[in-house]
Design a protein around this motif. Structure first.
Motif, PDB file in Angstrom:
ATOM      1  N   CYS A   1      20.661  -0.158   3.134  1.00 32.50           N
ATOM      2  CA  CYS A   1      19.681   0.679   2.448  1.00 32.50           C
ATOM      3  C   CYS A   1      20.407   1.953   2.023  1.00 32.50           C
ATOM      4  O   CYS A   1      20.771   2.773   2.868  1.00 32.50           O
ATOM      5  CB  CYS A   1      18.524   1.008   3.374  1.00 32.50           C
ATOM      6  SG  CYS A   1      17.318   2.188   2.698  1.00 32.50           S
TER       7      CYS A   1
ATOM      8  N   GLY B   1      12.680  -4.395  -2.511  1.00 34.60           N
ATOM      9  CA  GLY B   1      13.141  -5.133  -1.349  1.00 34.60           C
ATOM     10  C   GLY B   1      14.242  -6.124  -1.671  1.00 34.60           C
ATOM     11  O   GLY B   1      14.669  -6.268  -2.809  1.00 34.60           O
TER      12      GLY B   1
ATOM     13  N   ARG C   1       2.765  -6.780   5.546  1.00 35.69           N
ATOM     14  CA  ARG C   1       4.068  -6.172   5.771  1.00 35.69           C
ATOM     15  C   ARG C   1       4.131  -5.647   7.205  1.00 35.69           C
ATOM     16  O   ARG C   1       3.185  -5.014   7.676  1.00 35.69           O
ATOM     17  CB  ARG C   1       4.277  -5.030   4.776  1.00 35.69           C
ATOM     18  CG  ARG C   1       5.686  -4.533   4.683  1.00 35.69           C
ATOM     19  CD  ARG C   1       5.846  -3.547   3.549  1.00 35.69           C
ATOM     20  NE  ARG C   1       5.588  -4.158   2.247  1.00 35.69           N
ATOM     21  CZ  ARG C   1       5.720  -3.517   1.086  1.00 35.69           C
ATOM     22  NH1 ARG C   1       6.105  -2.249   1.071  1.00 35.69           N
ATOM     23  NH2 ARG C   1       5.463  -4.124  -0.041  1.00 35.69           N
TER      24      ARG C   1
ATOM     25  N   TRP D   1       8.862   3.147  -1.424  1.00 38.16           N
ATOM     26  CA  TRP D   1       9.047   1.698  -1.417  1.00 38.16           C
ATOM     27  C   TRP D   1       9.631   1.224  -2.739  1.00 38.16           C
ATOM     28  O   TRP D   1       9.253   1.712  -3.800  1.00 38.16           O
ATOM     29  CB  TRP D   1       7.705   1.004  -1.185  1.00 38.16           C
ATOM     30  CG  TRP D   1       7.066   1.361   0.106  1.00 38.16           C
ATOM     31  CD1 TRP D   1       6.165   2.361   0.334  1.00 38.16           C
ATOM     32  CD2 TRP D   1       7.287   0.737   1.363  1.00 38.16           C
ATOM     33  NE1 TRP D   1       5.807   2.392   1.655  1.00 38.16           N
ATOM     34  CE2 TRP D   1       6.478   1.399   2.310  1.00 38.16           C
ATOM     35  CE3 TRP D   1       8.086  -0.333   1.790  1.00 38.16           C
ATOM     36  CZ2 TRP D   1       6.450   1.031   3.647  1.00 38.16           C
ATOM     37  CZ3 TRP D   1       8.050  -0.695   3.118  1.00 38.16           C
ATOM     38  CH2 TRP D   1       7.243  -0.011   4.028  1.00 38.16           C
TER      39      TRP D   1
ATOM     40  N   TYR E   1      12.298  -4.571   3.236  1.00 42.29           N
ATOM     41  CA  TYR E   1      12.220  -3.286   2.561  1.00 42.29           C
ATOM     42  C   TYR E   1      12.701  -2.176   3.496  1.00 42.29           C
ATOM     43  O   TYR E   1      12.494  -2.243   4.708  1.00 42.29           O
ATOM     44  CB  TYR E   1      10.774  -2.958   2.192  1.00 42.29           C
ATOM     45  CG  TYR E   1      10.056  -3.982   1.365  1.00 42.29           C
ATOM     46  CD1 TYR E   1       9.410  -5.062   1.959  1.00 42.29           C
ATOM     47  CD2 TYR E   1       9.995  -3.858  -0.014  1.00 42.29           C
ATOM     48  CE1 TYR E   1       8.734  -6.003   1.201  1.00 42.29           C
ATOM     49  CE2 TYR E   1       9.316  -4.784  -0.788  1.00 42.29           C
ATOM     50  CZ  TYR E   1       8.694  -5.851  -0.169  1.00 42.29           C
ATOM     51  OH  TYR E   1       8.012  -6.770  -0.945  1.00 42.29           O
TER      52      TYR E   1
ATOM     53  N   GLU F   1      17.577  -1.297  -1.360  1.00 47.38           N
ATOM     54  CA  GLU F   1      17.979  -2.349  -0.424  1.00 47.38           C
ATOM     55  C   GLU F   1      18.961  -3.318  -1.081  1.00 47.38           C
ATOM     56  O   GLU F   1      18.878  -3.580  -2.284  1.00 47.38           O
ATOM     57  CB  GLU F   1      16.760  -3.151   0.049  1.00 47.38           C
ATOM     58  CG  GLU F   1      15.621  -2.328   0.591  1.00 47.38           C
ATOM     59  CD  GLU F   1      14.567  -1.993  -0.453  1.00 47.38           C
ATOM     60  OE1 GLU F   1      13.445  -1.595  -0.072  1.00 47.38           O
ATOM     61  OE2 GLU F   1      14.851  -2.125  -1.678  1.00 47.38           O
TER      62      GLU F   1
END
Length: 126
Positions: A22, A119, A45, A116, A95, A6
């Motif tokens: 992204c 972020g 989240r 993941w 994210y 990101e």
């Protein structure tokens, strides 16, 4: 090696805009959609928007509809989140992640997504 990275976060005043990116690499075709999530301090989240990697299907959280737009380049290497008319409630770490479930078929749940990273911070001041 799969990477979803990101970028594009920052600090803006309410009413302003930002575009998040992204960068996607190494993802297999098993992963059919990319999603944007956000997490504010002290909160879970939450899913913001998702986009299919194979067609134009998109989905949005009610809180961002008509303000945020998700898109991707033709090659699918970059997914964007254009955020307009930002509000202080939009302040969060944002994210991106990938899922094997088609965008819109299921509610955006964190456990359905993989890859993941750290972020990018978005801060909206009043």
């Amino acid at each position: 090696q799969v990477q979803l990275v990101e970028s594009g976060g920052g600090s803006v005043h309410a009413g302003g805009f930002l575009r998040l990116s992204c960068a996607v690499s190494g993802l297999t075709s098993d992963y059919v959609a990319i999603g944007w999530f956000r997490q504010a301090p002290g909160r879970d989240r939450e899913g913001v928007a998702c986009i299919s990697r194979t067609d134009d299907k998109t989905d949005y959280a009610d809180s961002v509809k008509d303000r945020f737009t998700i898109s991707r380049d033709n090659a699918g290497n970059t997914v964007y989140l254009q955020m307009n008319r930002l509000k202080p409630d939009d302040t969060a770490v944002y994210y991106c992640a990938a899922t094997e479930y088609e965008c819109g078929d299921y509610h955006m749940e964190e456990f359905l997504y993989d890859y993941w990273r750290q972020g990018t911070q978005v801060t909206v001041s009043s």
